[in-house]
Design a protein around this motif. Structure first.
Motif, PDB file in Angstrom:
ATOM      1  N   LEU A  17       0.842  -1.195   0.000  1.00  0.00           N
ATOM      2  CA  LEU A  17       0.000   0.000   0.000  1.00  0.00           C
ATOM      3  C   LEU A  17       0.873   1.238   0.000  1.00  0.00           C
ATOM      4  CD1 LEU A  17      -3.069   0.647   0.352  1.00  0.00           C
ATOM      5  CD2 LEU A  17      -2.620   0.784   2.787  1.00  0.00           C
ATOM      6  N   ASP A  18       0.477   2.265  -0.747  1.00  0.00           N
ATOM      7  CA  ASP A  18       1.202   3.529  -0.752  1.00  0.00           C
ATOM      8  C   ASP A  18       0.792   4.331   0.484  1.00  0.00           C
ATOM      9  OD1 ASP A  18       2.562   5.801  -1.366  1.00  0.00           O
ATOM     10  OD2 ASP A  18       1.683   6.094  -3.352  1.00  0.00           O
ATOM     11  N   PRO A  19       1.758   4.791   1.304  1.00  0.00           N
ATOM     12  CA  PRO A  19       1.408   5.527   2.535  1.00  0.00           C
ATOM     13  C   PRO A  19       0.626   6.815   2.281  1.00  0.00           C
ATOM     14  CG  PRO A  19       3.735   4.952   2.525  1.00  0.00           C
ATOM     15  CD  PRO A  19       3.190   4.588   1.188  1.00  0.00           C
ATOM     16  N   ILE A  20       0.602   7.307   1.056  1.00  0.00           N
ATOM     17  CA  ILE A  20      -0.113   8.554   0.739  1.00  0.00           C
ATOM     18  C   ILE A  20      -1.617   8.403   0.999  1.00  0.00           C
ATOM     19  CG2 ILE A  20      -0.648   8.254  -1.717  1.00  0.00           C
ATOM     20  CD1 ILE A  20       1.058  11.338  -0.385  1.00  0.00           C
ATOM     21  N   TYR A  21      -2.149   7.162   0.902  1.00  0.00           N
ATOM     22  CA  TYR A  21      -3.575   6.933   1.171  1.00  0.00           C
ATOM     23  C   TYR A  21      -3.920   7.150   2.641  1.00  0.00           C
ATOM     24  CZ  TYR A  21      -3.969   5.113  -3.532  1.00  0.00           C
ATOM     25  OH  TYR A  21      -3.954   4.991  -4.886  1.00  0.00           O
ATOM     26  N   LEU A  22      -2.897   7.097   3.488  1.00  0.00           N
ATOM     27  CA  LEU A  22      -3.096   7.332   4.921  1.00  0.00           C
ATOM     28  C   LEU A  22      -2.803   8.779   5.290  1.00  0.00           C
ATOM     29  CD1 LEU A  22      -1.262   4.130   6.123  1.00  0.00           C
ATOM     30  CD2 LEU A  22      -3.708   4.445   5.956  1.00  0.00           C
ATOM     31  N   ALA A  52      -8.378  -2.623   3.845  1.00  0.00           N
ATOM     32  CA  ALA A  52      -9.506  -1.732   4.166  1.00  0.00           C
ATOM     33  C   ALA A  52      -9.518  -1.404   5.652  1.00  0.00           C
ATOM     34  CB  ALA A  52     -10.822  -2.383   3.746  1.00  0.00           C
ATOM     35  N   LYS A  53      -9.297  -2.418   6.502  1.00  0.00           N
ATOM     36  CA  LYS A  53      -9.285  -2.199   7.950  1.00  0.00           C
ATOM     37  C   LYS A  53      -8.160  -1.246   8.342  1.00  0.00           C
ATOM     38  CE  LYS A  53      -9.185  -5.818  10.509  1.00  0.00           C
ATOM     39  NZ  LYS A  53      -8.889  -7.185  10.945  1.00  0.00           N
ATOM     40  N   PHE A  54      -6.999  -1.409   7.726  1.00  0.00           N
ATOM     41  CA  PHE A  54      -5.837  -0.591   8.056  1.00  0.00           C
ATOM     42  C   PHE A  54      -6.018   0.858   7.597  1.00  0.00           C
ATOM     43  CE2 PHE A  54      -1.419   0.780   6.899  1.00  0.00           C
ATOM     44  CZ  PHE A  54      -0.989   0.982   8.199  1.00  0.00           C
ATOM     45  N   ILE A  55      -6.523   1.052   6.385  1.00  0.00           N
ATOM     46  CA  ILE A  55      -6.705   2.409   5.856  1.00  0.00           C
ATOM     47  C   ILE A  55      -7.673   3.199   6.725  1.00  0.00           C
ATOM     48  CG2 ILE A  55      -7.689   3.737   3.929  1.00  0.00           C
ATOM     49  CD1 ILE A  55      -6.495   1.593   2.056  1.00  0.00           C
ATOM     50  N   TYR A  56      -8.802   2.591   7.080  1.00  0.00           N
ATOM     51  CA  TYR A  56      -9.829   3.303   7.838  1.00  0.00           C
ATOM     52  C   TYR A  56      -9.648   3.205   9.347  1.00  0.00           C
ATOM     53  CZ  TYR A  56     -12.282   4.112   3.499  1.00  0.00           C
ATOM     54  OH  TYR A  56     -12.618   4.537   2.236  1.00  0.00           O
ATOM     55  N   GLY A  57      -8.676   2.414   9.811  1.00  0.00           N
ATOM     56  CA  GLY A  57      -8.412   2.302  11.243  1.00  0.00           C
ATOM     57  C   GLY A  57      -9.525   1.609  12.004  1.00  0.00           C
ATOM     58  N   VAL A  58     -10.089   0.560  11.403  1.00  0.00           N
ATOM     59  CA  VAL A  58     -11.194  -0.174  12.031  1.00  0.00           C
ATOM     60  C   VAL A  58     -10.691  -1.552  12.427  1.00  0.00           C
ATOM     61  CG1 VAL A  58     -13.537  -1.050  11.683  1.00  0.00           C
ATOM     62  CG2 VAL A  58     -12.835   1.057  10.575  1.00  0.00           C
ATOM     63  N   THR A 101      -3.785  12.976   9.149  1.00  0.00           N
ATOM     64  CA  THR A 101      -4.013  11.540   8.959  1.00  0.00           C
ATOM     65  C   THR A 101      -5.355  11.152   9.584  1.00  0.00           C
ATOM     66  OG1 THR A 101      -2.951  10.941  11.041  1.00  0.00           O
ATOM     67  CG2 THR A 101      -1.527  11.042   9.102  1.00  0.00           C
ATOM     68  N   ARG A 102      -5.805   9.941   9.285  1.00  0.00           N
ATOM     69  CA  ARG A 102      -7.063   9.479   9.886  1.00  0.00           C
ATOM     70  C   ARG A 102      -6.903   9.263  11.380  1.00  0.00           C
ATOM     71  NH1 ARG A 102      -7.267   7.222   4.827  1.00  0.00           N
ATOM     72  NH2 ARG A 102      -9.141   7.694   3.635  1.00  0.00           N
ATOM     73  N   GLU A 180     -17.295   5.394  -7.192  1.00  0.00           N
ATOM     74  CA  GLU A 180     -16.323   6.069  -8.071  1.00  0.00           C
ATOM     75  C   GLU A 180     -15.644   7.233  -7.357  1.00  0.00           C
ATOM     76  OE1 GLU A 180     -19.619   5.310  -9.466  1.00  0.00           O
ATOM     77  OE2 GLU A 180     -18.563   3.476 -10.031  1.00  0.00           O
ATOM     78  N   ALA A 181     -16.340   7.841  -6.387  1.00  0.00           N
ATOM     79  CA  ALA A 181     -15.791   8.998  -5.668  1.00  0.00           C
ATOM     80  C   ALA A 181     -14.828   8.589  -4.559  1.00  0.00           C
ATOM     81  CB  ALA A 181     -16.928   9.834  -5.080  1.00  0.00           C
ATOM     82  N   ILE A 182     -14.758   7.296  -4.265  1.00  0.00           N
ATOM     83  CA  ILE A 182     -13.877   6.812  -3.184  1.00  0.00           C
ATOM     84  C   ILE A 182     -12.584   6.306  -3.819  1.00  0.00           C
ATOM     85  CG2 ILE A 182     -13.681   5.184  -1.270  1.00  0.00           C
ATOM     86  CD1 ILE A 182     -16.773   5.151  -1.174  1.00  0.00           C
ATOM     87  N   ASP A 183     -11.487   7.017  -3.564  1.00  0.00           N
ATOM     88  CA  ASP A 183     -10.213   6.714  -4.236  1.00  0.00           C
ATOM     89  C   ASP A 183      -9.311   5.796  -3.410  1.00  0.00           C
ATOM     90  OD1 ASP A 183      -9.700   8.490  -2.238  1.00  0.00           O
ATOM     91  OD2 ASP A 183      -8.266   9.695  -3.376  1.00  0.00           O
ATOM     92  N   VAL A 184      -9.895   4.797  -2.780  1.00  0.00           N
ATOM     93  CA  VAL A 184      -9.126   3.879  -1.945  1.00  0.00           C
ATOM     94  C   VAL A 184      -8.831   2.615  -2.750  1.00  0.00           C
ATOM     95  CG1 VAL A 184      -9.205   2.540   0.186  1.00  0.00           C
ATOM     96  CG2 VAL A 184     -10.188   4.809   0.136  1.00  0.00           C
ATOM     97  N   PRO A 185      -7.557   2.153  -2.759  1.00  0.00           N
ATOM     98  CA  PRO A 185      -7.195   0.997  -3.596  1.00  0.00           C
ATOM     99  C   PRO A 185      -7.597  -0.340  -2.974  1.00  0.00           C
ATOM    100  CG  PRO A 185      -5.286   1.731  -2.386  1.00  0.00           C
ATOM    101  CD  PRO A 185      -6.399   2.659  -2.016  1.00  0.00           C
TER     102      PRO A 185
END
Length: 197
Positions: A17-22, A52-58, A101-102, A180-185
């Motif tokens: 994962l690219d850290p820029i998403y965080l 998904a869990k890591f990006i959103y912190g869930v 960051t989140r 389409e508006a959610i730019d999460v990989p």
């Protein structure tokens, strides 16, 4: 409360994962030493869920609850899941550019700096709805913390589903985002396949 204490860049490397998403601008120069093993179908599905869990912190239990709720809603389960994760209050604060960051957005919400429709909300998992207005409390707006944050996040693109006034630290949700508006990989279909087994 359970907290994930794995270093962020290490976790990003392991998930590809690219850290820029965080919201992190650092890059790791280390290469992941992994033998070229073939990943099973289950392994790829699990990795998407972990991403998904890591990006959103869930954590796992709330994530499973989001999935169950998304499954009951009309429409595609994967799309519903991503929309629910995207409309969490901590994520919306991050998207508006009021946090770097989140994790920082979660802390801002926890510390009761955020007002939703004129009421103080300190629940990071609070799901916002279309038409909600979100702003930082008046007494917090003048602090150096938010000046520093806005210097860093000023150039960040705000999604079309949000209307933001960064000068006054407030914004509104114009509409709920579509996939389409959610730019999460993240490939949410693999998550659905994993949970529907």
């Amino acid at each position: 409360m359970a907290v994930n204490r794995v270093p962020v860049l290490k976790r990003c490397r392991s998930l590809g994962l690219d850290p820029i998403y965080l919201g992190i601008d650092k890059k790791s120069t280390r290469q992941l030493k992994r033998a070229n093993r073939k990943v099973s179908e289950y392994g790829t599905q699990l990795r998407e869920k972990q991403k998904a869990k890591f990006i959103y912190g869930v954590l796992e239990k709330p994530f499973r609850n989001y999935y169950k709720k998304a499954d009951r809603l009309p429409g595609q389960t994967g799309e519903n899941l991503m929309v629910m994760l995207e409309t969490r209050l901590d994520n919306v604060i991050f998207r508006m550019g009021f946090a770097r960051t989140r994790r920082e957005a979660r802390q801002i919400v926890d510390h009761k700096h955020v007002m939703v429709n004129g009421k103080c909300v300190n629940i990071p998992s609070y799901l916002v709805k279309a038409g909600d207005s979100i702003e930082i409390k008046e007494k917090c707006k003048g602090s150096d913390r938010y000046k520093g944050i806005l210097e860093i996040t000023g150039g960040r693109l705000v999604p079309e589903w949000l209307d933001v006034d960064q000068e006054n630290l407030k914004g509104t949700i114009k509409e709920l985002p579509n996939r389409e508006a959610i730019d999460v990989p993240v490939n949410e279909m693999l998550i659905v396949e994993l949970y529907s087994k």
